[in-house]
Motif scaffolding. Sequence first.
Motif, short mmCIF file in Angstrom:
data_model
loop_
_atom_site.label_atom_id
_atom_site.label_comp_id
_atom_site.label_asym_id
_atom_site.label_seq_id
_atom_site.Cartn_x
_atom_site.Cartn_y
_atom_site.Cartn_z
N ASN A 41 45.55 42.61 39.33
CA ASN A 41 46.75 43.00 40.08
C ASN A 41 46.43 43.06 41.57
O ASN A 41 45.40 43.57 41.97
CB ASN A 41 47.24 44.38 39.63
N LYS A 45 48.33 36.36 43.70
CA LYS A 45 48.86 35.25 42.91
C LYS A 45 50.34 34.96 43.26
O LYS A 45 50.72 33.83 43.52
CB LYS A 45 48.71 35.55 41.41
N THR A 47 51.99 35.99 45.88
CA THR A 47 52.11 35.62 47.29
C THR A 47 51.78 34.14 47.46
O THR A 47 52.42 33.44 48.25
CB THR A 47 51.17 36.49 48.16
N HIS A 210 48.71 36.81 33.32
CA HIS A 210 47.71 37.82 32.98
C HIS A 210 47.18 37.65 31.56
O HIS A 210 46.18 38.27 31.21
CB HIS A 210 48.31 39.22 33.12
N1 LIG Z 1 55.72 41.57 51.79
C1 LIG Z 1 54.52 42.19 51.76
N2 LIG Z 1 54.13 43.00 52.75
C2 LIG Z 1 52.92 43.60 52.72
N3 LIG Z 1 52.03 43.45 51.73
C3 LIG Z 1 52.36 42.65 50.71
C4 LIG Z 1 53.62 41.98 50.66
N4 LIG Z 1 53.67 41.22 49.52
C5 LIG Z 1 52.50 41.44 48.88
N5 LIG Z 1 51.73 42.30 49.60
C6 LIG Z 1 50.38 42.76 49.23
O1 LIG Z 1 49.60 41.59 49.06
C7 LIG Z 1 48.66 41.78 48.00
C8 LIG Z 1 48.83 40.68 46.96
O2 LIG Z 1 50.05 40.90 46.26
P1 LIG Z 1 50.58 39.92 45.14
O3 LIG Z 1 51.87 40.46 44.64
O4 LIG Z 1 50.56 38.53 45.64
O5 LIG Z 1 49.46 40.08 44.02
P2 LIG Z 1 49.46 39.56 42.52
O6 LIG Z 1 48.10 39.00 42.26
O7 LIG Z 1 50.62 38.68 42.27
O8 LIG Z 1 49.64 40.92 41.72
P3 LIG Z 1 50.29 41.18 40.25
O9 LIG Z 1 49.37 40.55 39.25
O10 LIG Z 1 50.31 42.68 40.16
O11 LIG Z 1 51.67 40.57 40.25
C9 LIG Z 1 48.89 43.20 47.47
O12 LIG Z 1 47.97 44.05 48.13
C10 LIG Z 1 50.31 43.48 47.89
O13 LIG Z 1 50.51 44.87 48.06
#
Ligand SMILES: Nc1ncnc2c1ncn2[C@@H]1O[C@H](COP(=O)(O)OP(=O)(O)OP(=O)(O)O)[C@@H](O)[C@H]1O
Length: 257
Positions: A41, A45, A47, A210
């Motif tokens: 998490n 991914k 983003t 996941h």
């Molecule tokens: N708009 C935003 N502004 C600030 N921080 C952000 C923003 N979007 C995502 N983040 C941060 O960027 C990081 C990556 O987030 P992201 O959602 O891409 O992770 P993920 O791997 O998809 O997680 P998950 O498996 O929980 O969905 C995290 O620390 C998140 O809090």
Amino acid sequence: MTTEPLVRLDGVMVHFGGVKAVDGVTFTLERGSLCGVVGPNGSGKTTLINAMSGISPATGGRIEFLGSDTTRSSPFALARLGLRRTFQSIRLLPELDVLANVALGADSGGGQYDGLLRPRRSRTNERRTREQALAALDRVGLVHLARHRPTDLPYGHQRMIEIARAVVSEPEVLLLDEPVAGMSGEERRQVADLLISLRADGMTQMLVEHDLGLVTRICDHLVALDHGQVIADGDPLTVMNDSSVREAYLGPQHTSA
Ligand SMILES: Nc1ncnc2c1ncn2[C@@H]1O[C@H](COP(=O)(O)OP(=O)(O)OP(=O)(O)O)[C@@H](O)[C@H]1O
């Protein structure tokens, strides 16, 4: 004969102020492949998918799609080039029936005023769109529910309808953000079979997921992220056995065995 990758990511960054959500990601999506992107998490991914689909543009690096620089392309421009995506959360329109929801993803070639300006062409487009939407629903096994409201259907069906909407235009590349989240084992198997059959048709796919068992089983290639960076990239078993991947998921105490 070598073929160019369909998508090339080179040092892609998405920084939100001091948060380095994606931080220098480089890898390629080979044409016709099914590439899994895994990571704990918050590893970046979603983003990354948002940057590739133009929703939250990269703040650095370069993204190429079909040889063109699409780093700053809008979601609409990317859709026209043949890129589609699904979202983690369900985004179906409750006031439309299932068929109309799926038809929204079709590429009719006519704008919203087409019907006023060219009624005959519009009717042809409408018929074609309807046929495409029915075929996409048939593909996910839900054509019998075409006239239902999506909100009356179980969660797993709603997720399948979203996938149908993403594939109705037969995109060049499909980006899937956790498509089996919240699904039962049987539903997961159905999604896995669908992605395998889309690959057999030549559709390039990137699967953020996941469910590590599922990605290891169906993907040709895995990329693992941690803290916005690629920590492993290669064939699924090698990546899943990589010590930095195990450490990212399980912590350092589990990686020595
Ligand atoms: N708009 C935003 N502004 C600030 N921080 C952000 C923003 N979007 C995502 N983040 C941060 O960027 C990081 C990556 O987030 P992201 O959602 O891409 O992770 P993920 O791997 O998809 O997680 P998950 O498996 O929980 O969905 C995290 O620390 C998140 O809090």
